[in-house]
Write a protein that holds these residues in place. Sequence first.
Motif, PDB file in Angstrom:
ATOM      1  N   LEU A 245     -23.425  13.878 -27.906  1.00  0.00           N
ATOM      2  CA  LEU A 245     -22.927  13.015 -26.828  1.00  0.00           C
ATOM      3  C   LEU A 245     -23.332  11.558 -27.038  1.00  0.00           C
ATOM      4  O   LEU A 245     -22.502  10.648 -26.934  1.00  0.00           O
ATOM      5  N   LEU A 246     -24.607  11.355 -27.318  1.00  0.00           N
ATOM      6  CA  LEU A 246     -25.110   9.987 -27.421  1.00  0.00           C
ATOM      7  C   LEU A 246     -24.593   9.291 -28.676  1.00  0.00           C
ATOM      8  O   LEU A 246     -24.284   8.091 -28.643  1.00  0.00           O
ATOM      9  N   VAL A 247     -24.494  10.030 -29.785  1.00  0.00           N
ATOM     10  CA  VAL A 247     -23.937   9.424 -31.000  1.00  0.00           C
ATOM     11  C   VAL A 247     -22.469   9.074 -30.767  1.00  0.00           C
ATOM     12  O   VAL A 247     -22.006   7.995 -31.152  1.00  0.00           O
ATOM     13  N   TRP A 248     -21.784   9.950 -30.089  1.00  0.00           N
ATOM     14  CA  TRP A 248     -20.367   9.697 -29.764  1.00  0.00           C
ATOM     15  C   TRP A 248     -20.241   8.435 -28.902  1.00  0.00           C
ATOM     16  O   TRP A 248     -19.449   7.532 -29.202  1.00  0.00           O
ATOM     17  N   ALA A 249     -21.034   8.379 -27.825  1.00  0.00           N
ATOM     18  CA  ALA A 249     -20.972   7.226 -26.918  1.00  0.00           C
ATOM     19  C   ALA A 249     -21.315   5.934 -27.654  1.00  0.00           C
ATOM     20  O   ALA A 249     -20.608   4.919 -27.518  1.00  0.00           O
ATOM     21  N   ALA A 250     -22.382   5.962 -28.442  1.00  0.00           N
ATOM     22  CA  ALA A 250     -22.804   4.751 -29.160  1.00  0.00           C
ATOM     23  C   ALA A 250     -21.757   4.345 -30.190  1.00  0.00           C
ATOM     24  O   ALA A 250     -21.484   3.150 -30.375  1.00  0.00           O
ATOM     25  N   ALA A 251     -21.149   5.334 -30.862  1.00  0.00           N
ATOM     26  CA  ALA A 251     -20.127   5.023 -31.874  1.00  0.00           C
ATOM     27  C   ALA A 251     -18.897   4.393 -31.210  1.00  0.00           C
ATOM     28  O   ALA A 251     -18.294   3.459 -31.758  1.00  0.00           O
ATOM     29  N   ARG A 252     -18.552   4.872 -30.030  1.00  0.00           N
ATOM     30  CA  ARG A 252     -17.396   4.294 -29.311  1.00  0.00           C
ATOM     31  C   ARG A 252     -17.674   2.841 -28.927  1.00  0.00           C
ATOM     32  O   ARG A 252     -16.795   1.982 -29.038  1.00  0.00           O
ATOM     33  N   VAL A 253     -18.898   2.579 -28.487  1.00  0.00           N
ATOM     34  CA  VAL A 253     -19.252   1.191 -28.143  1.00  0.00           C
ATOM     35  C   VAL A 253     -19.189   0.316 -29.400  1.00  0.00           C
ATOM     36  O   VAL A 253     -18.659  -0.803 -29.365  1.00  0.00           O
ATOM     37  N   GLU A 254     -19.693   0.838 -30.522  1.00  0.00           N
ATOM     38  CA  GLU A 254     -19.673   0.063 -31.773  1.00  0.00           C
ATOM     39  C   GLU A 254     -18.246  -0.194 -32.257  1.00  0.00           C
ATOM     40  O   GLU A 254     -17.922  -1.271 -32.747  1.00  0.00           O
ATOM     41  N   MET A 255     -17.392   0.826 -32.114  1.00  0.00           N
ATOM     42  CA  MET A 255     -15.981   0.673 -32.507  1.00  0.00           C
ATOM     43  C   MET A 255     -15.317  -0.426 -31.678  1.00  0.00           C
ATOM     44  O   MET A 255     -14.606  -1.287 -32.206  1.00  0.00           O
ATOM     45  N   ALA A 256     -15.553  -0.362 -30.353  1.00  0.00           N
ATOM     46  CA  ALA A 256     -14.970  -1.363 -29.456  1.00  0.00           C
ATOM     47  C   ALA A 256     -15.502  -2.750 -29.805  1.00  0.00           C
ATOM     48  O   ALA A 256     -14.767  -3.743 -29.784  1.00  0.00           O
ATOM     49  N   ASN A 257     -16.780  -2.812 -30.170  1.00  0.00           N
ATOM     50  CA  ASN A 257     -17.403  -4.084 -30.539  1.00  0.00           C
ATOM     51  C   ASN A 257     -16.750  -4.660 -31.798  1.00  0.00           C
ATOM     52  O   ASN A 257     -16.500  -5.861 -31.880  1.00  0.00           O
ATOM     53  N   SER A 258     -16.471  -3.788 -32.771  1.00  0.00           N
ATOM     54  CA  SER A 258     -15.812  -4.246 -34.010  1.00  0.00           C
ATOM     55  C   SER A 258     -14.425  -4.798 -33.701  1.00  0.00           C
ATOM     56  O   SER A 258     -14.029  -5.847 -34.234  1.00  0.00           O
ATOM     57  N   ARG A 259     -13.683  -4.084 -32.831  1.00  0.00           N
ATOM     58  CA  ARG A 259     -12.332  -4.558 -32.478  1.00  0.00           C
ATOM     59  C   ARG A 259     -12.398  -5.897 -31.752  1.00  0.00           C
ATOM     60  O   ARG A 259     -11.589  -6.783 -31.977  1.00  0.00           O
ATOM     61  N   LEU A 260     -13.406  -6.028 -30.885  1.00  0.00           N
ATOM     62  CA  LEU A 260     -13.573  -7.277 -30.137  1.00  0.00           C
ATOM     63  C   LEU A 260     -13.852  -8.437 -31.090  1.00  0.00           C
ATOM     64  O   LEU A 260     -13.290  -9.529 -30.950  1.00  0.00           O
ATOM     65  N   ARG A 261     -14.716  -8.179 -32.083  1.00  0.00           N
ATOM     66  CA  ARG A 261     -15.041  -9.248 -33.041  1.00  0.00           C
ATOM     67  C   ARG A 261     -13.809  -9.689 -33.828  1.00  0.00           C
ATOM     68  O   ARG A 261     -13.610 -10.874 -34.084  1.00  0.00           O
ATOM     69  N   ARG A 262     -12.992  -8.712 -34.201  1.00  0.00           N
ATOM     70  CA  ARG A 262     -11.757  -9.067 -34.923  1.00  0.00           C
ATOM     71  C   ARG A 262     -10.826  -9.882 -34.019  1.00  0.00           C
ATOM     72  O   ARG A 262     -10.217 -10.852 -34.469  1.00  0.00           O
ATOM     73  N   ALA A 263     -10.729  -9.483 -32.762  1.00  0.00           N
ATOM     74  CA  ALA A 263      -9.884 -10.221 -31.814  1.00  0.00           C
ATOM     75  C   ALA A 263     -10.409 -11.637 -31.635  1.00  0.00           C
ATOM     76  O   ALA A 263      -9.624 -12.600 -31.554  1.00  0.00           O
ATOM     77  N   GLU A 264     -11.723 -11.783 -31.596  1.00  0.00           N
ATOM     78  CA  GLU A 264     -12.327 -13.122 -31.463  1.00  0.00           C
ATOM     79  C   GLU A 264     -11.999 -13.988 -32.674  1.00  0.00           C
ATOM     80  O   GLU A 264     -11.656 -15.169 -32.536  1.00  0.00           O
ATOM     81  N   GLU A 265     -12.104 -13.379 -33.874  1.00  0.00           N
ATOM     82  CA  GLU A 265     -11.791 -14.129 -35.097  1.00  0.00           C
ATOM     83  C   GLU A 265     -10.333 -14.575 -35.089  1.00  0.00           C
ATOM     84  O   GLU A 265     -10.014 -15.717 -35.438  1.00  0.00           O
ATOM     85  N   ASP A 266      -9.431 -13.661 -34.665  1.00  0.00           N
ATOM     86  CA  ASP A 266      -8.004 -14.000 -34.590  1.00  0.00           C
ATOM     87  C   ASP A 266      -7.782 -15.126 -33.586  1.00  0.00           C
ATOM     88  O   ASP A 266      -6.992 -16.043 -33.837  1.00  0.00           O
TER      89      ASP A 266
END
Lengths: 91, 241
Positions: free
Chosen positions: B208-229
């Motif tokens: 559960l916790l690895v899943w939750a943390a991985a989802r937050v990290e995935m969202a963070n990566s997408r956010l960073r790409r959106a910021e760069e764009d």
Amino acid sequence: MKEETAPAALPASPDERATTFQAVQGPQAEHYSGEVLLVCAYGVLWVILLCWVGLLWRKQSAMNARLEELDREIDKAAGAAAGGTPAPPKK
Amino acid sequence: MTRARARGADTVFYVLLAFTTLVFVAEILIVFLRAPVEARMGIVQKIFYFHVPSAYAMYLGAAACFFGSIGYLVRGTDGADAIARAGAEAAVVFGAIVLTTGPLWGAKAWGAFWTWDPRLTTELLSVLIYVAYLVLRSFAGDGSGERRFAAALGILGAANLPIIHFSVQKWGGQHPTVITGRGGGLQHPDMKIALTLGFVAFTLLAILLVWAAARVEMANSRLRRAEEDAIDLGLDTRTET
């Protein structure tokens, strides 16, 4: 009589203070309470887990705030491109 | 389609969360109300029922970091990187639980909170490797070079896990070997139930916790790409950090 109630061995100089520890005799030997240790261990378990969940929550909240900020920037730019009037905010 | 998939994943996540909560409640009731007090150590032995599963959950986190790191080096996806990072976080969290509950048991059993026993030392070393991984990820930027370097560390970190596991057999020391092949095992059926349920509870919690943390990290990566764009398009007023 007075000499009998005095401490058994007083250090002669400050240098000797750390070398005159004496073992407790009989049933007074030091014990850690098993109940206290168990409660501490169980408490630590939940504190550590909740701290991690709290950190994840904080990271998620910061991301949400940043996403809203980006949304506003995009809306502003879209509004400017459409003729100077800002686009209505997204719901 | 993607939204339906995300909704399905959410449902599975919440079902898993509810099931994990139930298993934890059952584990707590069995450990404290049903499992007998150990004859020589007394009540402090009950630490064992979440100390050992925590160590196992740490292995699961480290395994997630290992496979995520390999996945990132092979495919270079954000998902693999997110799993590696979440796994390292889990390894540190569960490792911290092991390293605090163990000494509290040791205070009663050995009369000392810490000894430089082979298993304790290798466990500490392993946790420090994953702390180093997280420090690297936090302070060295999020470029592909840093991610690759962290992935190499995630793979190397896993090399210590078999050493922790076999340290008791190879080098002796004071650490108990109750549930290994050499040990006498748990002598009461309720003790076995408590430990088995502990393993189930901590496995579910780690997933559960690895899943939750991985989802937050995935969202963070997408956010960073959106910021760069956004910066590239001149939309974002914030400068890159």
